[in-house]
Design an enzyme around this catalytic site. Structure first.
Site, mmCIF file in Angstrom:
data_model
loop_
_atom_site.group_PDB
_atom_site.id
_atom_site.type_symbol
_atom_site.label_atom_id
_atom_site.label_comp_id
_atom_site.label_asym_id
_atom_site.label_seq_id
_atom_site.Cartn_x
_atom_site.Cartn_y
_atom_site.Cartn_z
ATOM 1 N N PHE A 131 0.849 -1.193 0.000
ATOM 2 C CA PHE A 131 0.000 0.000 0.000
ATOM 3 C C PHE A 131 0.892 1.253 0.000
ATOM 4 O O PHE A 131 1.878 1.299 0.744
ATOM 5 C CB PHE A 131 -0.910 -0.019 1.231
ATOM 6 C CG PHE A 131 -1.999 0.990 1.174
ATOM 7 C CD1 PHE A 131 -3.058 0.830 0.292
ATOM 8 C CD2 PHE A 131 -1.973 2.109 1.977
ATOM 9 C CE1 PHE A 131 -4.086 1.771 0.222
ATOM 10 C CE2 PHE A 131 -2.991 3.053 1.910
ATOM 11 C CZ PHE A 131 -4.046 2.883 1.028
ATOM 12 N N ASP A 210 1.615 -6.503 6.847
ATOM 13 C CA ASP A 210 0.463 -5.604 6.900
ATOM 14 C C ASP A 210 -0.770 -6.459 6.593
ATOM 15 O O ASP A 210 -0.886 -7.030 5.500
ATOM 16 C CB ASP A 210 0.633 -4.479 5.864
ATOM 17 C CG ASP A 210 -0.545 -3.513 5.868
ATOM 18 O OD1 ASP A 210 -1.669 -3.930 6.207
ATOM 19 O OD2 ASP A 210 -0.349 -2.344 5.492
ATOM 20 N N TYR A 235 -11.077 -1.101 10.169
ATOM 21 C CA TYR A 235 -12.279 -0.544 9.528
ATOM 22 C C TYR A 235 -12.707 -1.274 8.253
ATOM 23 O O TYR A 235 -13.695 -0.915 7.649
ATOM 24 C CB TYR A 235 -12.129 0.957 9.244
ATOM 25 C CG TYR A 235 -10.821 1.398 8.628
ATOM 26 C CD1 TYR A 235 -10.514 1.119 7.309
ATOM 27 C CD2 TYR A 235 -9.898 2.113 9.381
ATOM 28 C CE1 TYR A 235 -9.328 1.529 6.755
ATOM 29 C CE2 TYR A 235 -8.695 2.533 8.841
ATOM 30 C CZ TYR A 235 -8.411 2.233 7.527
ATOM 31 O OH TYR A 235 -7.221 2.634 6.995
ATOM 32 N N LYS A 236 -11.932 -2.300 7.834
ATOM 33 C CA LYS A 236 -12.331 -3.039 6.628
ATOM 34 C C LYS A 236 -13.172 -4.241 7.054
ATOM 35 O O LYS A 236 -14.325 -4.088 7.440
ATOM 36 C CB LYS A 236 -11.093 -3.441 5.839
ATOM 37 C CG LYS A 236 -10.251 -2.245 5.360
ATOM 38 C CD LYS A 236 -9.054 -2.723 4.589
ATOM 39 C CE LYS A 236 -8.034 -1.634 4.341
ATOM 40 N NZ LYS A 236 -8.488 -0.611 3.405
ATOM 41 N N ARG A 385 -12.341 -2.511 -7.954
ATOM 42 C CA ARG A 385 -12.251 -3.584 -6.955
ATOM 43 C C ARG A 385 -13.637 -3.953 -6.458
ATOM 44 O O ARG A 385 -14.429 -3.083 -6.084
ATOM 45 C CB ARG A 385 -11.443 -3.119 -5.733
ATOM 46 C CG ARG A 385 -9.988 -3.003 -5.939
ATOM 47 C CD ARG A 385 -9.271 -2.835 -4.609
ATOM 48 N NE ARG A 385 -9.872 -1.851 -3.722
ATOM 49 C CZ ARG A 385 -9.319 -1.436 -2.591
ATOM 50 N NH1 ARG A 385 -8.163 -1.941 -2.201
ATOM 51 N NH2 ARG A 385 -9.904 -0.545 -1.828
#
Ligand code: PLP
Length: 425
Positions: A131, A210, A235-236, A385
């Site tokens: 990322f 990660d 938060y995902k 996505r």
């Protein structure tokens, strides 16, 4: 899981939903508009029904009534208490996971801690799939450490996977740490983390994973992998809410030696002694920095319950079936309309999102949101996505999303949207 056989009709999707042993968990989430197909749980998970009641209670009862007594009653231990819940999803024995700060800040803390443990090594190895915020943090660490330090990025040969031999070849005797995303944010490619970690250790390098795109979606076994460090967001797939605090893992093997570069009062051995000299706390708590954001921290706690109840193996089983079904529909319906698959075909090599690529992807992405009530997200230069969250995404939604994309393409509805990028894509 043997070879799965799918059919392209809607009745088949409905049949899969009827047989889905996780179907009832959708009821644990607020679905305010059943016509909206939300395929962005890999960016921001849906709101669990338990969260508003929990936050209401924390505000009214704990903050409103107990006031500062809340710290001793419930709040002070919350970062480690909630860390232990996440540890169950991360294959970590107690005492190694803590909720704190953001993923990027945690990465900064752990990378500098790792570099201090490796004083004679000067390289950080990562890849072009990591990322960007991670890469910026790594660049920033190298910048702080000085001219003799360097970040090397392994390239992709096919833009979808990283060849593991290429990665292994990049790890040498000067490598201090290998810092990678377990699941790549764009293609969904998933590393064999145990294999990479073992090889890196043979070369004397430490490894940091990660877990943002894997925690809550893919089995993670930090202890079994012998990982040194890990970071991840809540938060995902953990459904903690926008900007909810992240987590970090430091292996028990390293905790006595590793030290955070940010010496805050909460990581002091005895914060309320107000000593003028810093002494790091024992254990994982030395990696917290300061007063945690209690409201959003406690929202994470209750959000974890459905995931822990279902268990990661069932979540992964559904995720593999759903992403395989989606890829089947992409091949049948979207490839003839000009799309390309941007994710690995082998389910063992992909996480819980599937990317599709198209020259007009940015415009199509906008049409999906504004015309078709399908929410994906766009990632440069041409990826859309589609994130599938086993707890609440249904097979009928997957079928319906592909059908709506098909309509956008046939009617060329995307053409009215600009190709110029907005601030947040
Ligand atoms: C893989 C990965 N790492 C790091 C981050 C950055 O997280 P934060 O904003 O919490 O620092 C994200 C954000 O989406 C991510 O997907």
């Amino acid at each position: 899981m043997g070879k799965m056989k799918f059919e392209a009709g809607k009745a088949f999707a409905e049949h899969l939903d009827e047989k889905d042993e996780l179907a009832s968990f959708r009821n644990a989430f607020i679905i305010s508009d059943p016509n909206l197909i939300y395929l962005d749980g890999n960016s921001l998970g849906r709101l669990p029904k338990a969260t508003p009641a929990k936050i209401h209670k924390v505000i009214e009862e704990q903050w409103g009534h107990h006031l500062i007594k809340g710290w001793n009653a419930d709040w002070y231990e919350a970062p480690s208490r909630i860390g232990e819940k996440i540890a169950k999803l991360a294959g970590a024995a107690p005492g190694q996971v803590l909720v704190s700060d953001s993923t990027s800040v945690n990465l900064f803390k752990l990378i500098l801690a790792a570099m201090k443990l490796q004083p004679n090594r000067h390289r950080i190895v990562s890849d072009v799939f990591n990322f960007p915020s991670d890469l910026y943090i790594l660049q920033g660490c190298v910048n702080l450490l000085g001219d003799s330090y360097k970040l090397d990025l392994v390239q992709s040969r096919d833009n979808i996977t990283i060849n593991q031999q290429d990665l292994l070849a990049a790890i040498d005797e000067d490598t201090a740490i290998v810092s990678l995303s377990h699941v790549a944010f764009k293609s969904g490619f998933i590393y064999d983390a145990e294999f990479i970690t073992r090889h890196a250790h043979e070369k004397g390098a430490l490894v940091l994973w990660d877990l943002c795109h894997s925690i809550g979606a893919v089995p993670v076994e930090l202890d079994r992998w012998q990982a040194d460090f890990a970071v991840g967001c809540t938060y995902k797939y953990l459904n903690g809410g926008p900007g909810s605090p992240a987590f970090l893992y430091v292996s028990a093997r390293l905790q006595a030696k590793a030290i955070s570069p940010i010496w805050g009062w909460f990581s002091q051995r005895a914060p309320f002694a107000f000593d003028l000299e810093y002494q790091p706390a024992d254990g994982i708590r030395r990696f917290i920095c300061s007063t945690p954001p209690i409201l959003s921290l406690l929202a994470v706690e209750s959000a974890l319950d459905p995931l822990l109840e279902v268990g990661i193996q069932s979540i992964r089983r559904k995720s593999i079936k759903q992403t395989s079904y989606l890829i089947y529909l992409i091949d049948q319906i979207l490839v003839p309309l000009g799309f390309k698959l941007g994710s690995p075909r082998d389910p063992d090599l992909r996480g819980s999102h599937v990317s599709i690529q198209h020259a007009n992807a940015y415009q199509i992405n906008q049409a999906m949101i504004r015309e078709a009530m399908v929410v994906p997200d766009f990632r440069e230069p041409d990826n859309i996505r589609l994130g599938l969250a086993s707890l609440y995404t249904s097979y009928t939604e997957v079928w319906e999303a592909v059908e709506r994309i098909k309509q956008i393409m046939i009617k060329e509805l995307y053409r009215k949207y600009p190709a110029e990028r907005a601030a947040v894509t």
